[in-house]
Design an enzyme around this catalytic site. Structure first.
Site, PDB file in Angstrom:
ATOM      1  N   CYS A  72       8.438  -9.374  56.587  1.00 20.12           N
ATOM      2  CA  CYS A  72       7.284 -10.069  57.183  1.00 20.12           C
ATOM      3  C   CYS A  72       7.464 -10.119  58.700  1.00 20.12           C
ATOM      4  CB  CYS A  72       7.163 -11.481  56.619  1.00 20.12           C
ATOM      5  SG  CYS A  72       6.956 -11.488  54.836  1.00 20.12           S
TER       6      CYS A  72
ATOM      7  N   GLU B 198      13.843 -12.969  49.252  1.00 23.82           N
ATOM      8  CA  GLU B 198      12.672 -13.133  48.374  1.00 23.82           C
ATOM      9  C   GLU B 198      13.192 -13.393  46.956  1.00 23.82           C
ATOM     10  OE1 GLU B 198       9.290 -13.516  48.283  1.00 23.82           O
ATOM     11  OE2 GLU B 198       9.783 -13.580  46.155  1.00 23.82           O
TER      12      GLU B 198
ATOM     13  N   ASN C 234       7.994 -20.585  64.309  1.00 19.15           N
ATOM     14  CA  ASN C 234       9.229 -20.571  65.069  1.00 19.15           C
ATOM     15  C   ASN C 234       9.343 -19.213  65.732  1.00 19.15           C
ATOM     16  OD1 ASN C 234      11.794 -21.965  65.472  1.00 19.15           O
ATOM     17  ND2 ASN C 234      11.416 -22.711  63.385  1.00 19.15           N
TER      18      ASN C 234
ATOM     19  N   CYS D  29      17.647 -26.413  51.484  1.00 22.70           N
ATOM     20  CA  CYS D  29      16.943 -25.134  51.443  1.00 22.70           C
ATOM     21  C   CYS D  29      18.002 -24.053  51.276  1.00 22.70           C
ATOM     22  CB  CYS D  29      16.184 -24.971  52.762  1.00 22.70           C
ATOM     23  SG  CYS D  29      15.480 -23.340  52.979  1.00 22.70           S
TER      24      CYS D  29
ATOM     25  N   SER E  30       9.924 -20.438  46.501  1.00 25.27           N
ATOM     26  CA  SER E  30       8.905 -19.951  47.432  1.00 25.27           C
ATOM     27  C   SER E  30       8.880 -18.426  47.408  1.00 25.27           C
ATOM     28  CB  SER E  30       9.244 -20.442  48.845  1.00 25.27           C
ATOM     29  OG  SER E  30       8.366 -19.876  49.791  1.00 25.27           O
TER      30      SER E  30
ATOM     31  N   GLU F 104      22.635 -18.415  54.271  1.00 22.04           N
ATOM     32  CA  GLU F 104      22.571 -19.731  54.900  1.00 22.04           C
ATOM     33  C   GLU F 104      21.784 -20.728  54.064  1.00 22.04           C
ATOM     34  OE1 GLU F 104      20.938 -18.032  58.434  1.00 22.04           O
ATOM     35  OE2 GLU F 104      18.923 -18.579  57.850  1.00 22.04           O
TER      36      GLU F 104
ATOM     37  N   CYS G 284      16.533  -9.641  53.629  1.00 18.81           N
ATOM     38  CA  CYS G 284      15.317  -9.543  52.809  1.00 18.81           C
ATOM     39  C   CYS G 284      14.636  -8.213  53.092  1.00 18.81           C
ATOM     40  CB  CYS G 284      14.360 -10.692  53.128  1.00 18.81           C
ATOM     41  SG  CYS G 284      12.863 -10.675  52.117  1.00 18.81           S
TER      42      CYS G 284
ATOM     43  N   CYS H 241       9.070 -13.254  60.510  1.00 17.22           N
ATOM     44  CA  CYS H 241      10.286 -13.828  59.919  1.00 17.22           C
ATOM     45  C   CYS H 241      11.555 -13.167  60.439  1.00 17.22           C
ATOM     46  CB  CYS H 241      10.207 -13.687  58.407  1.00 17.22           C
ATOM     47  SG  CYS H 241      11.702 -14.195  57.553  1.00 17.22           S
TER      48      CYS H 241
ATOM     49  N   SER I 240       3.757 -18.167  49.935  1.00 17.98           N
ATOM     50  CA  SER I 240       3.619 -17.903  51.367  1.00 17.98           C
ATOM     51  C   SER I 240       2.349 -17.099  51.569  1.00 17.98           C
ATOM     52  CB  SER I 240       4.843 -17.132  51.874  1.00 17.98           C
ATOM     53  OG  SER I 240       5.975 -17.957  51.815  1.00 17.98           O
ATOM     54  N   LEU I 241       1.245 -17.803  51.760  1.00 23.76           N
ATOM     55  CA  LEU I 241      -0.062 -17.134  51.820  1.00 23.76           C
ATOM     56  C   LEU I 241      -0.302 -16.547  53.222  1.00 23.76           C
ATOM     57  CD1 LEU I 241      -2.574 -16.554  50.078  1.00 23.76           C
ATOM     58  CD2 LEU I 241      -3.556 -18.672  50.971  1.00 23.76           C
ATOM     59  N   HIS I 242      -0.305 -17.397  54.227  1.00 24.96           N
ATOM     60  CA  HIS I 242      -0.312 -17.002  55.639  1.00 24.96           C
ATOM     61  C   HIS I 242      -1.522 -16.213  56.126  1.00 24.96           C
ATOM     62  CE1 HIS I 242       3.614 -18.671  55.768  1.00 24.96           C
ATOM     63  NE2 HIS I 242       4.235 -17.673  55.207  1.00 24.96           N
TER      64      HIS I 242
ATOM     65  N   CYS J  70      14.485 -19.975  58.926  1.00 25.97           N
ATOM     66  CA  CYS J  70      14.825 -18.840  58.079  1.00 25.97           C
ATOM     67  C   CYS J  70      15.507 -17.667  58.801  1.00 25.97           C
ATOM     68  CB  CYS J  70      13.474 -18.378  57.520  1.00 25.97           C
ATOM     69  SG  CYS J  70      13.491 -17.245  56.196  1.00 25.97           S
TER      70      CYS J  70
HETATM   71  N1  SAH Z   1      10.808 -15.042  50.765  1.00 32.11           N
HETATM   72  C1  SAH Z   1      10.244 -16.275  50.385  1.00 32.11           C
HETATM   73  C2  SAH Z   1      11.130 -17.460  50.676  1.00 32.11           C
HETATM   74  C3  SAH Z   1      11.855 -17.442  51.977  1.00 32.11           C
HETATM   75  S1  SAH Z   1      10.850 -17.573  53.423  1.00 32.11           S
HETATM   76  C4  SAH Z   1       8.878 -16.450  51.019  1.00 32.11           C
HETATM   77  O1  SAH Z   1       8.518 -15.655  51.868  1.00 32.11           O
HETATM   78  O2  SAH Z   1       8.188 -17.381  50.628  1.00 32.11           O
HETATM   79  C5  SAH Z   1      10.429 -19.286  53.311  1.00 32.11           C
HETATM   80  C6  SAH Z   1       9.325 -19.742  54.236  1.00 32.11           C
HETATM   81  O3  SAH Z   1       9.755 -19.680  55.605  1.00 32.11           O
HETATM   82  C7  SAH Z   1       8.084 -18.894  54.097  1.00 32.11           C
HETATM   83  O4  SAH Z   1       6.933 -19.652  53.860  1.00 32.11           O
HETATM   84  C8  SAH Z   1       8.027 -18.253  55.428  1.00 32.11           C
HETATM   85  O5  SAH Z   1       6.727 -17.963  55.709  1.00 32.11           O
HETATM   86  C9  SAH Z   1       8.667 -19.261  56.352  1.00 32.11           C
HETATM   87  N2  SAH Z   1       9.042 -18.667  57.630  1.00 32.11           N
HETATM   88  C10 SAH Z   1       9.630 -17.480  57.826  1.00 32.11           C
HETATM   89  N3  SAH Z   1       9.753 -17.205  59.140  1.00 32.11           N
HETATM   90  C11 SAH Z   1       9.219 -18.256  59.800  1.00 32.11           C
HETATM   91  C12 SAH Z   1       9.034 -18.557  61.190  1.00 32.11           C
HETATM   92  N4  SAH Z   1       9.411 -17.704  62.135  1.00 32.11           N
HETATM   93  N5  SAH Z   1       8.460 -19.718  61.514  1.00 32.11           N
HETATM   94  C13 SAH Z   1       8.064 -20.585  60.555  1.00 32.11           C
HETATM   95  N6  SAH Z   1       8.207 -20.356  59.233  1.00 32.11           N
HETATM   96  C14 SAH Z   1       8.777 -19.202  58.855  1.00 32.11           C
HETATM   97 FE1  SF4 Z   2      11.464 -12.132  53.234  1.00 33.39          FE
HETATM   98 FE2  SF4 Z   2      10.213 -14.512  52.964  1.00 33.39          FE
HETATM   99 FE3  SF4 Z   2      11.069 -13.666  55.375  1.00 33.39          FE
HETATM  100 FE4  SF4 Z   2       8.997 -12.463  54.231  1.00 33.39          FE
HETATM  101  S1  SF4 Z   2       9.097 -14.616  54.901  1.00 33.39           S
HETATM  102  S2  SF4 Z   2      10.732 -11.429  55.219  1.00 33.39           S
HETATM  103  S3  SF4 Z   2       9.591 -12.512  52.092  1.00 33.39           S
HETATM  104  S4  SF4 Z   2      12.340 -14.149  53.626  1.00 33.39           S
END
Ligand code: SAH
Ligand code: SF4
Length: 356
Positions: A124, A168, A298, A113, A199, A94, A120, A127, A222-224, A348
């Site tokens: 995480c 990723e 989200n 995007c 990212s 997507e 993936c 996600c 994506s530090l988080h 995502c």
């Molecule tokens: N895998 C890479 C790029 C794809 S995810 C990465 O992790 O950076 C891109 C961004 O979407 C990341 O910063 C991720 O943290 C964010 N993301 C994923 N799930 C999310 C959610 N449920 N709510 C808000 N942001 C989210």
């Molecule tokens: Fe993959 Fe990025 Fe989602 Fe983590 S946040 S599961 S690395 S797409």
């Protein structure tokens, strides 16, 4: 029927040059094909007007130019559009089209995007893509076609590309870097490297490799979380790629490329949103010139996944504002990011999942 035919968008210019050499053709034919694809946006080989007819037929018999189709398109009230693409083997990826408006409601820029993998493997906890696992790496053509098909469908030129969709990017390194090289190559007239952001969840050694690319792009991390313990709870690879290793790689990226870094941080209730987190976050971010994006969570309970994923909650807005103030007071640049497409599952991985 097209299984044996290779997609020419999987070739860099240098690879096209080897290809035409193998076919016994002069080298300049490679650049002619390359420009026909990316500058003239041909859809079939008959449109390569500077090729003799026999050569167009020869190419048409052995190669294809596109095997990705737009499968579904959802338009949000805010103008963003979610595209679901079907690949040749039925896998889905997507992309989200995001028009940014000025305060006077004029179109300022358009960001797309895009995905770097179908699914993936990182997993995480916050996600939606992470809950489905990895379907497969996508090839260079499948990365590029998200952009080319959206530009064609919308009849507009995109301004910015972010690799923040499914997948990723640094786990599909070869295809992603080949695509970036094509996108930023002056000869394709596509994008300046300053208009592209990759990212990553933080694969430290690959960040170092990425810094050595000929035309490095912007990097978002994506530090988080601000401690290894809390980061490992939500990002499984954080066990291998600790914050120390990650930050060493980020520092290397900055020193090599001189491009400021973006940090993505989803404030999650009781996980990463304490005043101590805010102070640590500022300290981490200040190591190189950077900006922090606080991203509203989200909810992904629609995936039906249990465990920690089903318990995660967004930090309330007023607390996020306080958190941001504290980060700022500690000397780091931070913004609270708007979301797009709340009504169309634009986050995502969400559209591909609801399709299933
Ligand atoms: N895998 C890479 C790029 C794809 S995810 C990465 O992790 O950076 C891109 C961004 O979407 C990341 O910063 C991720 O943290 C964010 N993301 C994923 N799930 C999310 C959610 N449920 N709510 C808000 N942001 C989210
Ligand atoms: Fe993959 Fe990025 Fe989602 Fe983590 S946040 S599961 S690395 S797409």
């Amino acid at each position: 029927m097209n299984d044996f035919k290779k997609n020419l968008k999987n070739y860099s210019l240098i690879e096209l040059e080897s290809l035409v050499k193998e076919l016994g053709l002069p080298r300049y034919r490679a650049e002619q094909i390359y420009k026909a694809i990316y500058v003239n946006r041909i859809e079939n080989f008959d449109q390569i007007t500077n090729f003799p007819k026999e050569l167009r037929i020869q190419f048409g018999n052995s190669f294809i130019l596109n095997d990705v189709v737009i499968h579904r398109k959802s338009v949000s009230k805010d103008g963003s559009v979610k595209f679901l693409f079907k690949l040749k083997d039925g896998k889905l990826i997507e992309a989200v089209y995001m028009p940014w408006l000025t305060e006077e409601d004029e179109l300022e820029r358009i960001t797309l995007c895009i995905s770097s993998q179908s699914g993936c493997a990182i997993g995480c906890k916050f996600c939606a893509t992470g809950t489905m696992g990895l379907m497969r790496n996508i090839d260079t053509a499948e990365i590029l076609d998200q952009i080319l098909l959206v530009e064609k469908e919308m009849g507009q030129k995109l301004n910015n590309i972010v690799l923040m969709g499914m997948g990723e990017p640094l786990m599909n390194f070869e295809n992603v870097t080949r695509a970036l090289n094509i996108l930023t190559d002056e000869k394709t007239e596509l994008f300046s490297r300053k208009k592209i952001t990759i990212s990553t969840s933080g694969i430290a050694p690959k960040i170092i490799e990425l810094a050595k690319e000929p035309r490095p792009v912007k990097l978002a991390i994506s530090l988080h979380a601000t401690t290894d313990i809390s980061r490992q709870m939500i990002i499984p690879i954080a066990k291998t790629h600790t914050i120390t290793k990650l930050m060493d790689a980020v520092e290397y990226y900055y020193k090599t490329t001189k491009i400021p870094v973006t940090y993505e941080y989803i404030p999650l209730l009781g996980i990463n949103d304490t005043p101590e987190d805010a102070k640590r976050l500022a300290r981490i971010a200040k190591r190189v010139p950077s900006r922090i994006n606080l991203i509203p969570f989200n909810d992904i309970s629609f995936t039906g996944v249990g465990g920690l994923s089903s318990e995660l909650k967004a930090t309330p807005k007023d607390k996020v504002r306080e958190f941001a103030e504290l980060v700022r007071a500690n000397g780091a640049a931070v913004i609270i990011r708007d979301t797009f497409g709340d009504d169309i599952e634009a986050a995502c991985g969400q559209l591909a999942l609801s399709e299933k």
